[in-house]
Design a protein around this motif. Structure first.
Motif, PDB file in Angstrom:
ATOM      1  N   HIS A 199     -33.320 -81.256 -81.100  1.00  0.00           N
ATOM      2  CA  HIS A 199     -33.902 -80.417 -82.153  1.00  0.00           C
ATOM      3  C   HIS A 199     -34.632 -81.269 -83.198  1.00  0.00           C
ATOM      4  CE1 HIS A 199     -32.226 -76.687 -80.704  1.00  0.00           C
ATOM      5  NE2 HIS A 199     -31.067 -77.307 -80.495  1.00  0.00           N
ATOM      6  N   THR A 200     -34.012 -82.388 -83.556  1.00  0.00           N
ATOM      7  CA  THR A 200     -34.663 -83.293 -84.510  1.00  0.00           C
ATOM      8  C   THR A 200     -35.964 -83.832 -83.921  1.00  0.00           C
ATOM      9  OG1 THR A 200     -32.433 -83.956 -85.171  1.00  0.00           O
ATOM     10  CG2 THR A 200     -34.252 -85.278 -86.025  1.00  0.00           C
ATOM     11  N   ALA A 201     -35.939 -84.117 -82.624  1.00  0.00           N
ATOM     12  CA  ALA A 201     -37.144 -84.624 -81.964  1.00  0.00           C
ATOM     13  C   ALA A 201     -38.296 -83.631 -82.105  1.00  0.00           C
ATOM     14  CB  ALA A 201     -36.856 -84.902 -80.486  1.00  0.00           C
ATOM     15  N   ASP A 253     -35.265 -89.889 -74.239  1.00  0.00           N
ATOM     16  CA  ASP A 253     -34.061 -89.902 -73.408  1.00  0.00           C
ATOM     17  C   ASP A 253     -33.861 -88.489 -72.836  1.00  0.00           C
ATOM     18  OD1 ASP A 253     -31.583 -90.675 -72.346  1.00  0.00           O
ATOM     19  OD2 ASP A 253     -30.520 -90.066 -74.162  1.00  0.00           O
ATOM     20  N   LEU A 254     -33.272 -88.384 -71.644  1.00  0.00           N
ATOM     21  CA  LEU A 254     -33.083 -87.047 -71.052  1.00  0.00           C
ATOM     22  C   LEU A 254     -31.765 -86.391 -71.446  1.00  0.00           C
ATOM     23  CD1 LEU A 254     -34.497 -87.000 -67.407  1.00  0.00           C
ATOM     24  CD2 LEU A 254     -35.572 -86.255 -69.530  1.00  0.00           C
ATOM     25  N   ASN A 255     -30.677 -87.145 -71.366  1.00  0.00           N
ATOM     26  CA  ASN A 255     -29.369 -86.577 -71.726  1.00  0.00           C
ATOM     27  C   ASN A 255     -29.198 -86.595 -73.225  1.00  0.00           C
ATOM     28  OD1 ASN A 255     -28.240 -85.978 -69.162  1.00  0.00           O
ATOM     29  ND2 ASN A 255     -27.933 -88.171 -68.829  1.00  0.00           N
ATOM     30  N   LEU A 256     -29.423 -85.436 -73.844  1.00  0.00           N
ATOM     31  CA  LEU A 256     -29.333 -85.363 -75.299  1.00  0.00           C
ATOM     32  C   LEU A 256     -28.417 -84.212 -75.696  1.00  0.00           C
ATOM     33  CD1 LEU A 256     -33.135 -85.623 -76.165  1.00  0.00           C
ATOM     34  CD2 LEU A 256     -31.428 -87.379 -76.647  1.00  0.00           C
ATOM     35  N   PRO A 257     -27.712 -84.343 -76.823  1.00  0.00           N
ATOM     36  CA  PRO A 257     -26.896 -83.220 -77.284  1.00  0.00           C
ATOM     37  C   PRO A 257     -27.797 -82.115 -77.843  1.00  0.00           C
ATOM     38  CG  PRO A 257     -26.811 -85.029 -78.866  1.00  0.00           C
ATOM     39  CD  PRO A 257     -27.624 -85.516 -77.699  1.00  0.00           C
ATOM     40  N   GLY A 258     -27.350 -80.879 -77.750  1.00  0.00           N
ATOM     41  CA  GLY A 258     -28.121 -79.765 -78.303  1.00  0.00           C
ATOM     42  C   GLY A 258     -29.210 -79.315 -77.365  1.00  0.00           C
ATOM     43  N   LYS A 259     -30.346 -79.955 -77.464  1.00  0.00           N
ATOM     44  CA  LYS A 259     -31.467 -79.592 -76.606  1.00  0.00           C
ATOM     45  C   LYS A 259     -31.752 -80.744 -75.659  1.00  0.00           C
ATOM     46  CE  LYS A 259     -35.051 -77.341 -78.549  1.00  0.00           C
ATOM     47  NZ  LYS A 259     -35.360 -76.100 -77.856  1.00  0.00           N
ATOM     48  N   ASP A 260     -31.748 -80.469 -74.388  1.00  0.00           N
ATOM     49  CA  ASP A 260     -31.949 -81.504 -73.372  1.00  0.00           C
ATOM     50  C   ASP A 260     -33.363 -82.096 -73.438  1.00  0.00           C
ATOM     51  OD1 ASP A 260     -30.645 -82.690 -71.000  1.00  0.00           O
ATOM     52  OD2 ASP A 260     -32.421 -81.901 -69.990  1.00  0.00           O
TER      53      ASP A 260
END
Ligand code: CA
Length: 217
Positions: free
Chosen positions: A34-36, A51-58
Protein backbone atom coordinates in the motif's frame (compact mmCIF):
# COMPACT_ATOMS: atom_id res chain seq x y z
CA UNK A 1 17.93 9.29 -11.12
CA UNK A 2 15.29 8.42 -8.62
CA UNK A 3 14.34 4.95 -7.42
CA UNK A 4 11.58 3.44 -5.34
CA UNK A 5 12.66 0.38 -3.37
CA UNK A 6 9.76 -1.84 -2.25
CA UNK A 7 10.94 -4.49 0.21
CA UNK A 8 9.45 -5.60 3.53
CA UNK A 9 12.62 -7.13 4.97
CA UNK A 10 14.11 -4.32 7.04
CA UNK A 11 17.77 -5.23 6.75
CA UNK A 12 17.61 -5.79 3.01
CA UNK A 13 15.58 -2.63 2.35
CA UNK A 14 18.03 -0.52 4.33
CA UNK A 15 21.00 -2.10 2.58
CA UNK A 16 19.44 -1.45 -0.83
CA UNK A 17 18.64 2.17 0.01
CA UNK A 18 22.14 2.74 1.34
CA UNK A 19 23.80 1.03 -1.62
CA UNK A 20 21.88 2.96 -4.24
CA UNK A 21 22.33 6.26 -2.39
CA UNK A 22 26.03 5.59 -2.31
CA UNK A 23 25.89 5.24 -6.09
CA UNK A 24 24.33 8.67 -6.39
CA UNK A 25 20.65 7.76 -6.77
CA UNK A 26 17.85 9.55 -4.98
CA UNK A 27 15.99 6.76 -3.19
CA UNK A 28 12.54 6.42 -1.64
CA UNK A 29 11.54 3.23 0.13
CA UNK A 30 8.30 1.41 0.93
CA UNK A 31 7.92 -1.55 3.29
CA UNK A 32 4.56 -2.79 2.04
CA UNK A 33 2.38 -2.77 -1.05
CA UNK A 34 0.00 0.00 0.00
CA UNK A 35 2.85 2.37 0.82
CA UNK A 36 4.43 1.51 -2.52
CA UNK A 37 1.28 2.56 -4.37
CA UNK A 38 1.05 5.81 -2.36
CA UNK A 39 4.65 6.61 -3.12
CA UNK A 40 4.17 5.81 -6.79
CA UNK A 41 1.31 8.30 -7.10
CA UNK A 42 3.26 10.99 -5.21
CA UNK A 43 6.50 11.09 -7.20
CA UNK A 44 8.15 10.44 -10.54
CA UNK A 45 10.55 7.53 -10.44
CA UNK A 46 13.06 6.41 -13.02
CA UNK A 47 12.71 2.83 -11.81
CA UNK A 48 10.98 0.72 -9.17
CA UNK A 49 12.64 -2.28 -7.52
CA UNK A 50 9.75 -4.45 -6.37
CA UNK A 51 9.75 -7.43 -4.03
CA UNK A 52 6.91 -9.92 -4.67
CA UNK A 53 6.16 -11.31 -1.21
CA UNK A 54 4.83 -8.28 0.62
CA UNK A 55 2.46 -7.87 3.56
CA UNK A 56 -0.94 -6.32 2.80
CA UNK A 57 -0.82 -5.99 -0.94
CA UNK A 58 1.23 -8.49 -2.91
CA UNK A 59 3.95 -7.35 -5.30
CA UNK A 60 2.07 -8.74 -8.28
CA UNK A 61 -0.98 -6.62 -7.36
CA UNK A 62 1.24 -3.60 -6.90
CA UNK A 63 2.69 -4.18 -10.36
CA UNK A 64 -0.77 -4.57 -11.86
CA UNK A 65 -1.90 -1.23 -10.37
CA UNK A 66 1.25 0.55 -11.44
CA UNK A 67 0.94 -0.72 -15.01
CA UNK A 68 -2.70 0.36 -15.20
CA UNK A 69 -1.52 3.90 -14.53
CA UNK A 70 1.86 3.98 -16.25
CA UNK A 71 2.95 1.71 -19.08
CA UNK A 72 6.45 3.09 -19.29
CA UNK A 73 7.87 3.14 -15.79
CA UNK A 74 10.75 0.69 -15.35
CA UNK A 75 9.98 -2.11 -12.90
CA UNK A 76 12.47 -4.71 -11.76
CA UNK A 77 11.07 -7.57 -9.72
CA UNK A 78 13.22 -8.85 -6.92
CA UNK A 79 11.97 -12.06 -5.45
CA UNK A 80 12.74 -15.15 -3.49
CA UNK A 81 10.14 -16.90 -5.59
CA UNK A 82 12.56 -18.22 -8.13
CA UNK A 83 9.98 -20.37 -9.82
CA UNK A 84 9.51 -20.05 -13.52
CA UNK A 85 5.74 -19.37 -13.16
CA UNK A 86 6.33 -16.34 -10.96
CA UNK A 87 8.90 -15.00 -13.30
CA UNK A 88 6.55 -15.44 -16.25
CA UNK A 89 3.55 -13.86 -14.54
CA UNK A 90 5.69 -10.91 -13.46
CA UNK A 91 7.01 -10.36 -16.96
CA UNK A 92 3.53 -10.92 -18.45
CA UNK A 93 2.20 -8.17 -16.21
CA UNK A 94 4.79 -5.82 -17.59
CA UNK A 95 7.83 -6.05 -15.35
CA UNK A 96 10.91 -5.05 -17.33
CA UNK A 97 13.30 -7.36 -15.55
CA UNK A 98 13.39 -10.05 -12.87
CA UNK A 99 16.12 -10.96 -10.43
CA UNK A 100 15.85 -13.93 -8.08
CA UNK A 101 17.09 -13.78 -4.47
CA UNK A 102 19.79 -14.27 -3.44
CA UNK A 103 21.38 -11.82 -5.84
CA UNK A 104 24.54 -9.79 -5.98
CA UNK A 105 24.26 -6.04 -5.44
CA UNK A 106 26.60 -5.56 -8.33
CA UNK A 107 24.25 -7.34 -10.69
CA UNK A 108 21.22 -5.48 -9.35
CA UNK A 109 23.00 -2.15 -9.85
CA UNK A 110 24.00 -3.08 -13.39
CA UNK A 111 20.45 -4.07 -14.28
CA UNK A 112 18.91 -0.94 -12.78
CA UNK A 113 21.46 1.12 -14.67
CA UNK A 114 20.58 -0.65 -17.92
CA UNK A 115 16.85 -0.09 -17.33
CA UNK A 116 17.12 3.59 -16.49
CA UNK A 117 19.50 4.56 -19.25
CA UNK A 118 17.44 3.02 -22.04
CA UNK A 119 14.84 5.72 -21.47
CA UNK A 120 17.41 8.14 -22.76
CA UNK A 121 19.82 6.34 -25.07
CA UNK A 122 21.10 2.94 -25.98
CA UNK A 123 24.60 4.19 -26.28
CA UNK A 124 25.95 2.57 -23.17
CA UNK A 125 27.23 4.02 -19.94
CA UNK A 126 29.27 6.88 -21.33
CA UNK A 127 27.77 10.23 -22.36
CA UNK A 128 29.88 12.93 -23.99
CA UNK A 129 29.10 16.56 -24.45
CA UNK A 130 31.97 18.58 -25.86
CA UNK A 131 34.97 18.20 -23.55
CA UNK A 132 32.91 16.69 -20.73
CA UNK A 133 32.60 12.91 -20.44
CA UNK A 134 30.31 11.24 -17.91
CA UNK A 135 30.55 7.54 -17.09
CA UNK A 136 27.37 6.20 -15.50
CA UNK A 137 28.92 2.88 -14.49
CA UNK A 138 31.85 4.44 -12.67
CA UNK A 139 29.86 7.54 -11.64
CA UNK A 140 32.77 9.63 -12.81
CA UNK A 141 33.12 12.80 -14.81
CA UNK A 142 36.12 13.87 -16.84
CA UNK A 143 36.81 17.27 -18.36
CA UNK A 144 39.68 17.49 -20.83
CA UNK A 145 40.86 14.05 -19.66
CA UNK A 146 41.02 15.18 -16.05
CA UNK A 147 38.80 13.64 -13.41
CA UNK A 148 36.35 16.16 -11.94
CA UNK A 149 35.59 15.53 -8.29
CA UNK A 150 31.84 15.95 -7.72
CA UNK A 151 29.58 15.46 -4.73
CA UNK A 152 26.72 12.95 -5.15
CA UNK A 153 24.17 15.71 -5.72
CA UNK A 154 26.38 17.53 -8.21
CA UNK A 155 26.86 14.26 -10.06
CA UNK A 156 23.13 13.54 -9.99
CA UNK A 157 22.27 16.96 -11.44
CA UNK A 158 24.88 16.66 -14.18
CA UNK A 159 23.90 13.08 -15.07
CA UNK A 160 20.26 14.03 -15.49
CA UNK A 161 21.13 17.08 -17.60
CA UNK A 162 23.50 15.09 -19.81
CA UNK A 163 21.00 12.26 -20.27
CA UNK A 164 18.59 14.92 -21.49
CA UNK A 165 21.19 16.85 -23.47
CA UNK A 166 19.77 18.98 -26.22
CA UNK A 167 16.58 19.49 -24.24
CA UNK A 168 15.57 22.09 -21.70
CA UNK A 169 15.11 20.50 -18.27
CA UNK A 170 12.89 22.28 -15.77
CA UNK A 171 14.30 22.94 -12.30
CA UNK A 172 11.40 21.03 -10.73
CA UNK A 173 12.21 17.96 -12.82
CA UNK A 174 15.85 18.07 -11.80
CA UNK A 175 14.91 18.28 -8.14
CA UNK A 176 12.37 15.49 -8.55
CA UNK A 177 14.96 13.15 -10.06
CA UNK A 178 17.93 14.01 -7.85
CA UNK A 179 16.41 14.34 -4.38
CA UNK A 180 14.44 11.75 -2.45
CA UNK A 181 10.85 12.74 -1.65
CA UNK A 182 11.41 13.17 2.09
CA UNK A 183 13.64 16.18 1.71
CA UNK A 184 12.01 19.58 2.27
CA UNK A 185 12.90 23.04 0.98
CA UNK A 186 15.05 21.73 -1.80
CA UNK A 187 14.90 24.69 -4.13
CA UNK A 188 17.60 26.50 -2.19
CA UNK A 189 19.74 23.40 -1.80
CA UNK A 190 19.40 22.74 -5.51
CA UNK A 191 20.67 26.22 -6.39
CA UNK A 192 23.63 25.85 -4.06
CA UNK A 193 24.60 22.50 -5.61
CA UNK A 194 24.09 23.82 -9.12
CA UNK A 195 26.33 26.82 -8.45
CA UNK A 196 29.14 24.66 -7.08
CA UNK A 197 28.74 22.20 -9.97
CA UNK A 198 29.04 25.01 -12.53
CA UNK A 199 32.31 26.15 -10.98
CA UNK A 200 33.84 22.74 -11.71
CA UNK A 201 32.81 22.68 -15.37
CA UNK A 202 33.62 24.79 -18.43
CA UNK A 203 32.01 28.22 -18.40
CA UNK A 204 28.43 28.12 -19.71
CA UNK A 205 28.45 24.31 -19.96
CA UNK A 206 25.14 24.33 -18.11
CA UNK A 207 23.05 27.07 -19.64
CA UNK A 208 20.07 28.72 -18.03
CA UNK A 209 17.04 29.33 -20.18
CA UNK A 210 15.23 32.11 -18.39
CA UNK A 211 11.85 31.08 -17.04
CA UNK A 212 12.16 27.59 -18.53
CA UNK A 213 15.04 25.63 -17.10
CA UNK A 214 18.54 24.36 -17.79
CA UNK A 215 20.27 23.07 -20.83
CA UNK A 216 23.38 21.11 -21.84
CA UNK A 217 24.32 20.90 -25.51
CA1 CA B 1 9.42 -10.00 1.01
Amino acid sequence: MKLLIVEDEDALRKALVKGFEKSGYAVDAAEDGHTAIDRFFDAHYDAIVLDLNLPGKDGIDVLREIRKEDERINVLILSARGEVEDKISGLDLGANDYLAKPFSFKELHARVRALTRRDYSDKGNVIESGPVVLDMALKQVRYKERRVSLTKKEYGILEYLMLNRGKIVRGEDLIEHVWSSDVDSFTNAFKVHLTSLRKKLPKDFIQTVRGEGYYVE
